[in-house]
Design a protein around this motif. Structure first.
Motif, PDB file in Angstrom:
ATOM      1  N   HIS A 202       0.810  -1.032   0.619  1.00 44.19           N
ATOM      2  CA  HIS A 202      -0.351   0.240  -0.143  1.00 44.19           C
ATOM      3  C   HIS A 202       0.345   1.070  -0.290  1.00 44.19           C
ATOM      4  O   HIS A 202       0.734   2.346  -0.965  1.00 44.19           O
ATOM      5  CB  HIS A 202      -0.895   0.093   0.863  1.00 44.19           C
ATOM      6  N   ASP A 203       1.927   1.620   0.535  1.00 46.85           N
ATOM      7  CA  ASP A 203       2.749   2.226   0.853  1.00 46.85           C
ATOM      8  C   ASP A 203       3.903   2.745  -0.075  1.00 46.85           C
ATOM      9  O   ASP A 203       5.255   2.773   0.184  1.00 46.85           O
ATOM     10  CB  ASP A 203       3.402   2.502   1.975  1.00 46.85           C
ATOM     11  N   LEU A 204       4.332   1.385  -0.629  1.00 47.79           N
ATOM     12  CA  LEU A 204       5.607   1.439  -1.342  1.00 47.79           C
ATOM     13  C   LEU A 204       6.315   2.366  -2.458  1.00 47.79           C
ATOM     14  O   LEU A 204       7.007   3.082  -2.379  1.00 47.79           O
ATOM     15  CB  LEU A 204       5.573  -0.026  -2.308  1.00 47.79           C
TER      16      LEU A 204
ATOM     17  N   HIS B 183       0.075   9.842  -3.319  1.00 42.90           N
ATOM     18  CA  HIS B 183       1.147   8.006  -3.254  1.00 42.90           C
ATOM     19  C   HIS B 183      -0.132   7.177  -3.629  1.00 42.90           C
ATOM     20  O   HIS B 183       0.384   5.639  -3.969  1.00 42.90           O
ATOM     21  CB  HIS B 183       1.541   7.808  -2.268  1.00 42.90           C
ATOM     22  N   ALA B 184      -1.072   7.351  -2.906  1.00 43.18           N
ATOM     23  CA  ALA B 184      -2.343   5.943  -2.980  1.00 43.18           C
ATOM     24  C   ALA B 184      -1.946   5.551  -4.504  1.00 43.18           C
ATOM     25  O   ALA B 184      -2.424   4.483  -5.226  1.00 43.18           O
ATOM     26  CB  ALA B 184      -3.204   6.737  -2.071  1.00 43.18           C
TER      27      ALA B 184
ATOM     28  N   LYS C  41      -0.331   6.826  -7.467  1.00 42.28           N
ATOM     29  CA  LYS C  41       0.350   5.608  -7.815  1.00 42.28           C
ATOM     30  C   LYS C  41       1.203   4.538  -7.276  1.00 42.28           C
ATOM     31  O   LYS C  41       1.754   3.924  -7.977  1.00 42.28           O
ATOM     32  CB  LYS C  41       1.747   6.995  -7.480  1.00 42.28           C
ATOM     33  N   GLY C  42       0.343   4.128  -6.036  1.00 40.61           N
ATOM     34  CA  GLY C  42       0.890   2.638  -5.704  1.00 40.61           C
ATOM     35  C   GLY C  42       0.033   1.814  -6.173  1.00 40.61           C
ATOM     36  O   GLY C  42       0.332   0.042  -6.170  1.00 40.61           O
ATOM     37  N   ALA C  43      -0.764   2.650  -6.308  1.00 47.30           N
ATOM     38  CA  ALA C  43      -1.662   1.586  -7.228  1.00 47.30           C
ATOM     39  C   ALA C  43      -1.527   0.658  -8.820  1.00 47.30           C
ATOM     40  O   ALA C  43      -1.297  -0.245  -9.216  1.00 47.30           O
ATOM     41  CB  ALA C  43      -3.007   1.559  -6.925  1.00 47.30           C
ATOM     42  N   VAL C  44      -0.843   1.691  -9.410  1.00 47.37           N
ATOM     43  CA  VAL C  44       0.297   1.378 -10.455  1.00 47.37           C
ATOM     44  C   VAL C  44       1.324   0.943 -10.036  1.00 47.37           C
ATOM     45  O   VAL C  44       1.408  -0.738 -10.551  1.00 47.37           O
ATOM     46  CB  VAL C  44       0.334   2.472 -11.350  1.00 47.37           C
ATOM     47  N   LEU C  45       1.718   0.831  -9.667  1.00 49.56           N
ATOM     48  CA  LEU C  45       2.965   0.272  -9.172  1.00 49.56           C
ATOM     49  C   LEU C  45       2.984  -0.926  -8.210  1.00 49.56           C
ATOM     50  O   LEU C  45       3.722  -2.446  -8.822  1.00 49.56           O
ATOM     51  CB  LEU C  45       3.954   0.719  -8.532  1.00 49.56           C
TER      52      LEU C  45
END
Length: 155
Positions: free
Chosen positions: A60-62, A73-74, A76-80
């Motif tokens: 979730h916070d990577l 970040h949420a 962008k984090g989902a994409v990552l």
């Protein structure tokens, strides 16, 4: 064969940038693993998939930790997370979507989400609170935290 959570943990450990600041890295691991474990616990109590919840907690916070940028970040984090899960090929398309949707929404603490997303949101709030119960609670988290405390009989 390793289970999916262990495969993901190992991948993350190999791919998190080494920071010069060991304290920062320790905080990352503490938050990442604690949220993952709280996700599994909350998911079990709420009859959600604990394995997928633990994976969402790990991811979730990577993005923030990889880039040191928490803006957006949420999303962008989902994409990552989607990229990582596709690379590892450990989830179905439906499972990937479920995990990534939870990550995408986890910063919207005042909103009501799907039952699965609520697991991640609550685990994140709980970890921030239990990290140091003497710290002030963020205003947007207060009502959610009260519900979690009541649900788990913590207060």
């Amino acid at each position: 064969m390793e289970n999916r959570v262990e495969i993901l943990r190992n991948f993350i450990q190999r791919n998190i940038p080494n920071r010069d600041n060991n304290e920062e890295r320790l905080e990352l691991y503490m938050h990442m693993y604690a949220v993952s474990q709280f996700c599994a616990m909350i998911a079990l109590k709420r009859n959600q998939n604990a394995e997928l919840a633990a994976m969402a907690g790990l991811l979730h916070d990577l993005h923030t930790y990889k880039t040191l940028d928490s803006k957006g970040h949420a999303k962008k984090g989902a994409v990552l997370a989607k990229e990582i899960l596709k690379t590892l090929n450990v989830t179905t398309d439906e499972e990937t979507e479920k995990i990534c949707s939870a990550i995408y929404s986890h910063s919207k603490k005042k909103n009501k989400h799907s039952d699965f997303t609520e697991v991640l949101v609550d685990a994140d709030v709980l970890q921030h609170y239990l990290y140091n119960t003497e710290l002030a609670i963020i205003e947007k988290d207060k009502e959610r935290l009260k519900k979690i405390i009541k649900e788990f009989g913590l207060g």
